[in-house]
Write a protein that holds these residues in place. Structure first.
Motif, short mmCIF file in Angstrom:
data_model
loop_
_atom_site.label_atom_id
_atom_site.label_comp_id
_atom_site.label_asym_id
_atom_site.label_seq_id
_atom_site.Cartn_x
_atom_site.Cartn_y
_atom_site.Cartn_z
N GLY A 1 0.81 -1.20 0.00
CA GLY A 1 0.00 0.00 0.00
C GLY A 1 0.85 1.25 0.00
O GLY A 1 1.94 1.27 0.60
N HIS A 2 0.37 2.27 -0.67
CA HIS A 2 1.09 3.53 -0.76
C HIS A 2 0.11 4.70 -0.69
O HIS A 2 -1.05 4.57 -1.08
CB HIS A 2 1.88 3.62 -2.07
CG HIS A 2 2.83 2.49 -2.28
ND1 HIS A 2 4.05 2.39 -1.63
CD2 HIS A 2 2.73 1.36 -3.04
CE1 HIS A 2 4.66 1.29 -1.99
NE2 HIS A 2 3.89 0.65 -2.84
N SER A 3 0.62 5.85 -0.23
CA SER A 3 -0.16 7.08 -0.22
C SER A 3 0.44 8.03 -1.24
O SER A 3 1.64 8.30 -1.22
CB SER A 3 -0.14 7.73 1.17
OG SER A 3 -0.91 8.92 1.16
N ASN A 4 -0.40 8.52 -2.15
CA ASN A 4 0.07 9.37 -3.24
C ASN A 4 -0.49 10.78 -3.19
O ASN A 4 -0.09 11.62 -3.98
CB ASN A 4 -0.33 8.74 -4.58
CG ASN A 4 0.33 7.40 -4.80
OD1 ASN A 4 1.44 7.32 -5.30
ND2 ASN A 4 -0.35 6.33 -4.40
N ASN A 5 -1.43 11.02 -2.29
CA ASN A 5 -2.11 12.32 -2.25
C ASN A 5 -1.78 13.03 -0.94
O ASN A 5 -2.02 12.48 0.14
CB ASN A 5 -3.62 12.10 -2.39
CG ASN A 5 -4.38 13.39 -2.60
OD1 ASN A 5 -4.10 14.40 -1.98
ND2 ASN A 5 -5.38 13.35 -3.49
N PRO A 6 -1.24 14.25 -0.98
CA PRO A 6 -0.87 14.96 0.25
C PRO A 6 -2.06 15.41 1.09
O PRO A 6 -1.88 15.89 2.21
CB PRO A 6 -0.09 16.17 -0.27
CG PRO A 6 -0.61 16.40 -1.66
CD PRO A 6 -0.91 15.03 -2.20
N ASN A 7 -3.28 15.22 0.57
CA ASN A 7 -4.47 15.64 1.32
C ASN A 7 -4.86 14.66 2.42
O ASN A 7 -5.80 14.92 3.17
CB ASN A 7 -5.65 15.84 0.37
CG ASN A 7 -5.48 17.09 -0.49
OD1 ASN A 7 -4.88 18.06 -0.06
ND2 ASN A 7 -6.01 17.06 -1.70
N TRP A 8 -4.16 13.53 2.51
CA TRP A 8 -4.35 12.58 3.61
C TRP A 8 -3.06 11.82 3.82
O TRP A 8 -2.15 11.87 2.98
CB TRP A 8 -5.52 11.62 3.34
CG TRP A 8 -5.46 10.97 1.98
CD1 TRP A 8 -4.63 9.97 1.55
CD2 TRP A 8 -6.29 11.28 0.86
NE1 TRP A 8 -4.88 9.64 0.25
CE2 TRP A 8 -5.89 10.43 -0.21
CE3 TRP A 8 -7.32 12.19 0.64
CZ2 TRP A 8 -6.50 10.47 -1.46
CZ3 TRP A 8 -7.92 12.23 -0.60
CH2 TRP A 8 -7.52 11.38 -1.63
N SER A 9 -2.99 11.07 4.92
CA SER A 9 -1.75 10.34 5.22
C SER A 9 -1.87 8.85 4.95
O SER A 9 -0.86 8.16 4.82
CB SER A 9 -1.36 10.55 6.69
OG SER A 9 -2.40 10.11 7.55
N GLY A 10 -3.09 8.33 4.86
CA GLY A 10 -3.29 6.89 4.70
C GLY A 10 -3.14 6.41 3.27
O GLY A 10 -3.00 7.19 2.33
N GLU A 11 -3.19 5.09 3.11
CA GLU A 11 -2.99 4.44 1.81
C GLU A 11 -4.14 4.73 0.85
O GLU A 11 -5.30 4.68 1.22
CB GLU A 11 -2.84 2.92 2.02
CG GLU A 11 -4.10 2.15 2.38
CD GLU A 11 -4.70 2.46 3.74
OE1 GLU A 11 -5.91 2.19 3.91
OE2 GLU A 11 -3.98 2.94 4.63
N ASP A 12 -3.79 5.06 -0.41
CA ASP A 12 -4.81 5.25 -1.44
C ASP A 12 -4.59 4.35 -2.65
O ASP A 12 -5.38 4.38 -3.60
CB ASP A 12 -4.91 6.72 -1.86
CG ASP A 12 -3.57 7.33 -2.24
OD1 ASP A 12 -2.72 6.62 -2.81
OD2 ASP A 12 -3.37 8.53 -1.97
N GLU A 13 -3.52 3.56 -2.63
CA GLU A 13 -3.27 2.52 -3.63
C GLU A 13 -2.93 1.24 -2.87
O GLU A 13 -1.99 1.24 -2.05
CB GLU A 13 -2.10 2.88 -4.55
CG GLU A 13 -2.36 4.00 -5.51
CD GLU A 13 -3.25 3.60 -6.68
OE1 GLU A 13 -3.30 2.40 -7.02
OE2 GLU A 13 -3.91 4.51 -7.24
N VAL A 14 -3.67 0.18 -3.11
CA VAL A 14 -3.46 -1.05 -2.35
C VAL A 14 -3.65 -2.27 -3.25
O VAL A 14 -4.55 -2.30 -4.09
CB VAL A 14 -4.46 -1.15 -1.16
CG1 VAL A 14 -4.42 -2.52 -0.51
CG2 VAL A 14 -4.16 -0.09 -0.12
#
Length: 344
Positions: free
Chosen positions: A204-217
């Motif tokens: 899992g990775h986070s790509n958007n600075p608008n949150w800290s959690g994973e947005d690709e899994v």
């Protein structure tokens, strides 16, 4: 006529707009007794749309109201366990939004509180309550595709910014795409197999600075005996314009604005669930339903009926602990970059 379930709704944020119409739809079985919100004006404004509904800004005061039988909890994820346990310990029934809790330890405490007080604890796995979804489970149980050997689930959606501020805070949401949508997909996979996976490998990775959690899994589940499931989820699928809530179109979970498919592969056939609205078996349409929020009505009715009939509901706390075990293992695998065993 049997008495109505006297219900209090706690939390009047975004998701309440899906739940409150269900309460009204079930007025023959459920009476909205109270609304609980820290925002007094918001509670009073909503109460004005109903007859004889109390408002509370204090959850502790609402817990002491003898005219409340059950609570519908629509709160940030980090409050699910605390608020559920408080209600259960004073003998109130609880329907709490998914995910059940922040981790399996909290979930086990919730179930223990329900069992001690002999109260009903149900988790809002609302995406179970569509006819094509239920039909797919019936057909799996009837071996219409032979032995289930693989489930491939694909969610592609686009979100630019979170729909509510607390989604930005990992300590309140417990991740991002996994608790928001993965909790639904994992629940369906476990429900379909009707057993726990033995291990998971997740990235899992986070790509958007608008949150800290994973947005690709990507999640790969091993059920043993040649059975598996593979889940791919993205909140970065597209660069379409967003509305004021940061969502494409009306909601990211609208079929218009996302791709949500599950392919159930058996030893003698395949089923395809297109979102929750259409089921095909070997290419032939078997069931479909309208794209409405009726699933929240069916979910709430199951909660009320389980209380009335003194039985465990579908998606009970005891059942959904399995989802929490898998979610915990997914985060551990993401942390260690290793295949992670899942406790049974």
């Amino acid at each position: 006529m049997l008495p109505k379930l006297r219900l209090a709704v706690v939390g009047l944020g975004r998701v309440s707009k899906s739940h409150l119409p269900a309460v009204r739809e079930l007025s023959d079985k459920i009476e909205l007794t109270a609304l609980v919100s820290r925002d007094a004006s918001k509670a009073e404004q909503e109460a004005s749309q109903w007859k004889g509904v109390k408002t509370y800004t204090s959850y502790e005061e609402a817990l002491q109201d003898p005219n409340i039988d059950a609570f519908l909890l629509l709160l940030p994820h980090d409050l699910h366990a605390e608020y559920s346990i408080k209600a259960l310990r004073v003998g109130k029934h609880v329907l709490v939004e998914k995910p059940m809790a922040m981790n399996v330890n909290e979930a086990e405490q919730m179930v223990a509180a329900a069992e001690e007080s002999k109260s009903v604890l149900m988790i809002g796995q609302s995406r179970r309550f569509f006819r094509p979804v239920v039909e797919s489970i019936h057909r799996i149980r009837a071996n219409e595709i032979g032995k289930l050997i693989n489930i491939n689930a694909l969610l592609l959606a686009h979100m630019d910014k979170p729909a509510t501020d607390w989604w930005k805070d990992d300590s309140k949401i417990g991740g991002f795409i996994i608790p928001l949508w993965g909790s639904h997909i994992i629940d369906y996979v476990i429900w379909a197999y009707d057993k726990m996976p033995i291990s998971v490998y997740a990235q899992g990775h986070s790509n958007n600075p608008n949150w800290s959690g994973e947005d690709e899994v990507v999640i790969s589940l091993n059920f043993g005996e040649g059975q598996m499931a593979n889940l791919l989820m993205s909140f970065n699928a597209g660069a379409r314009a967003t509305d004021e809530e940061g969502l494409t179109g009306k909601r990211i979970w609208s079929t218009q604005n996302s791709i949500y498919d599950r392919y159930l592969i058996g030893s003698n056939g395949m089923m395809h669930l297109k979102d929750e609205y259409e089921l095909t078996l070997n290419g032939e349409k078997q069931a479909e339903c309208e794209r409405t929020n009726a699933n929240f009505t069916w979910q709430l009715e199951e909660f009320a009926d389980a209380i009335r009939e003194n039985r465990e509901p579908l998606a009970s706390g005891r059942e959904i602990i399995r989802v929490m075990k898998v979610m915990d293992a997914c985060f551990e695998s993401m942390r260690t970059h290793q295949v992670t065993p899942i406790q049974s």
